[in-house]
Design a protein around this motif. Structure first.
Motif, PDB file in Angstrom:
ATOM      1  N   HIS A   1       0.849  -1.090   0.010  1.00  0.00           N
ATOM      2  CA  HIS A   1      -0.271  -0.097  -0.066  1.00  0.00           C
ATOM      3  C   HIS A   1       1.068   1.120   0.004  1.00  0.00           C
ATOM      4  CE1 HIS A   1      -3.358   2.457   1.026  1.00  0.00           C
ATOM      5  NE2 HIS A   1      -2.420   3.171   2.027  1.00  0.00           N
ATOM      6  N   ALA A   2       1.800   1.127   0.902  1.00  0.00           N
ATOM      7  CA  ALA A   2       2.808   2.410   0.722  1.00  0.00           C
ATOM      8  C   ALA A   2       3.458   2.715  -0.541  1.00  0.00           C
ATOM      9  CB  ALA A   2       3.863   2.220   1.968  1.00  0.00           C
ATOM     10  N   CYS A   3       3.700   1.766  -1.040  1.00  0.00           N
ATOM     11  CA  CYS A   3       4.355   1.773  -2.365  1.00  0.00           C
ATOM     12  C   CYS A   3       3.422   1.931  -3.439  1.00  0.00           C
ATOM     13  CB  CYS A   3       5.213   0.589  -2.905  1.00  0.00           C
ATOM     14  SG  CYS A   3       6.625   0.192  -1.738  1.00  0.00           S
ATOM     15  N   GLY A   4       2.120   2.266  -3.354  1.00  0.00           N
ATOM     16  CA  GLY A   4       1.363   2.717  -4.389  1.00  0.00           C
ATOM     17  C   GLY A   4       0.176   1.522  -4.967  1.00  0.00           C
ATOM     18  N   TYR A   5       0.520   0.355  -4.375  1.00  0.00           N
ATOM     19  CA  TYR A   5      -0.343  -0.647  -4.970  1.00  0.00           C
ATOM     20  C   TYR A   5      -1.793  -0.634  -4.427  1.00  0.00           C
ATOM     21  CZ  TYR A   5       3.806  -2.740  -6.973  1.00  0.00           C
ATOM     22  OH  TYR A   5       5.201  -2.882  -7.862  1.00  0.00           O
ATOM     23  N   HIS A   6      -2.763  -0.897  -5.398  1.00  0.00           N
ATOM     24  CA  HIS A   6      -4.095  -1.255  -4.675  1.00  0.00           C
ATOM     25  C   HIS A   6      -4.201  -2.730  -4.349  1.00  0.00           C
ATOM     26  CE1 HIS A   6      -6.007   2.235  -7.391  1.00  0.00           C
ATOM     27  NE2 HIS A   6      -5.552   2.752  -6.369  1.00  0.00           N
ATOM     28  N   VAL A   7      -4.517  -2.647  -3.004  1.00  0.00           N
ATOM     29  CA  VAL A   7      -4.567  -4.098  -2.231  1.00  0.00           C
ATOM     30  C   VAL A   7      -5.766  -4.402  -1.919  1.00  0.00           C
ATOM     31  CG1 VAL A   7      -3.465  -5.797  -0.473  1.00  0.00           C
ATOM     32  CG2 VAL A   7      -2.053  -3.797  -1.591  1.00  0.00           C
ATOM     33  N   LEU A   8      -6.211  -5.707  -2.143  1.00  0.00           N
ATOM     34  CA  LEU A   8      -7.611  -5.962  -1.571  1.00  0.00           C
ATOM     35  C   LEU A   8      -7.257  -7.494  -0.847  1.00  0.00           C
ATOM     36  CD1 LEU A   8     -10.550  -6.426  -1.429  1.00  0.00           C
ATOM     37  CD2 LEU A   8     -10.620  -7.857  -3.582  1.00  0.00           C
TER      38      LEU A   8
END
Length: 277
Positions: free
Chosen positions: A19-26
């Motif tokens: 998340h901190a690296c900009g990925y959308h995580v589910l």
């Protein structure tokens, strides 16, 4: 977009990093998560609707539209989906099995272009593309392209000279009633909770800080891991921050994902290395 199966404390370290690296995580979770380090586990959103770990908010959602709204708000969505049915629907770029069940509960290479599993129970190259070592020690966080992580010994890693004593298992089956909050300083022999109608005590095996405790009112089975004590009283603040172990594992996951993206964009590993230079 990346799907992570599991939202316990070690999974949360990886989710937070991505998340901190900009990925959308589910996050996909069960309807009754059994996380012990609840103050640093996004899985708590299943019970409370939301959960915040180190200033990042995780939100329980029920639809893909709610997922999108959560991402737009810079939040992490979580759906109760233990079978992983959302994977085919969402078509993620990567699937990470972070359930830490010590066995494969259904994750396979065909679920996404990139599949990663944390810990034992998987074979890199056949069950999933990569496995990340989760055992404390020199190999922690290493990326395995072939073979399996070190087998589970059932004995917790040593911290300040203590291993098995740090972890408390339920002495009986029944509903647990917690008497001591996470973050409390406890003494050896102190009653931390009671189980069942007869009030069978759950006691501390050493002095330290109560780093983890299962939710009050949970129906536990005999032998279930229900609490965790850190003997380092001076590090009480660790109860509310992601652990060194979780962050190390997260680094291994991030390494795999970035390497995969560069290789996909620029071809071979040699070509990717030339680009980075």
């Amino acid at each position: 977009m990346i799907i992570v199966r599991g939202g316990g404390d070690l999974a949360t370290g990886t989710i937070y990093k991505l998340h901190a690296c900009g990925y959308h995580v589910l996050i996909l979770e069960t309807d009754r998560p059994t996380a012990i380090r609840r103050s640093v586990s996004f899985s708590e959103a299943v019970y409370d609707g939301t959960c915040q770990v180190e200033h990042v908010l995780c939100r329980l959602v029920h639809t893909t539209q709610q997922c999108i709204k959560a991402w737009e708000a810079h939040e992490i969505p979580l759906i109760v989906d233990p079978d992983g049915s959302m994977i085919k629907k969402m078509r993620p770029k990567a699937v990470i099995d972070a359930i830490l069940a010590k066995k494969n509960l259904g994750t396979s290479k065909d679920m996404a272009p990139l599949t990663i599993a944390l810990g034992p129970g998987f074979c890199a190259g056949s069950d999933v593309d990569y496995v990340i070592e989760t055992k404390r020690g020199h190999r922690l966080g290493r990326v395995l392209e072939k073979g399996s992580a070190l087998p589970n010994t059932g004995v917790p890693g040593m911290i300040a000279g203590y291993g098995a004593q740090r972890v408390i298992h339920a002495p009986a089956a029944g509903t647990i009633r917690v008497r001591t909050a996470i973050g409390s300083v406890v003494k050896k022999g102190q009653t931390l909770a009671v189980i069942g109608e007869n009030g069978i005590p759950v006691t501390a095996a050493l002095d330290g800080v109560l780093r983890g405790m299962i939710r009050d009112g949970f129906a536990v089975e005999k032998g279930l891991k229900i609490a965790d004590i850190d003997p380092r009283i001076e590090e009480k603040d660790n109860c509310t921050t992601i652990s060194d172990k979780a962050r190390c594992i997260a680094g291994g996951v991030l390494e795999v994902i970035v390497k995969h993206e560069i290789s996909k964009a620029y071809g071979t590993n040699r070509e990717a290395a030339d680009v980075l230079k």
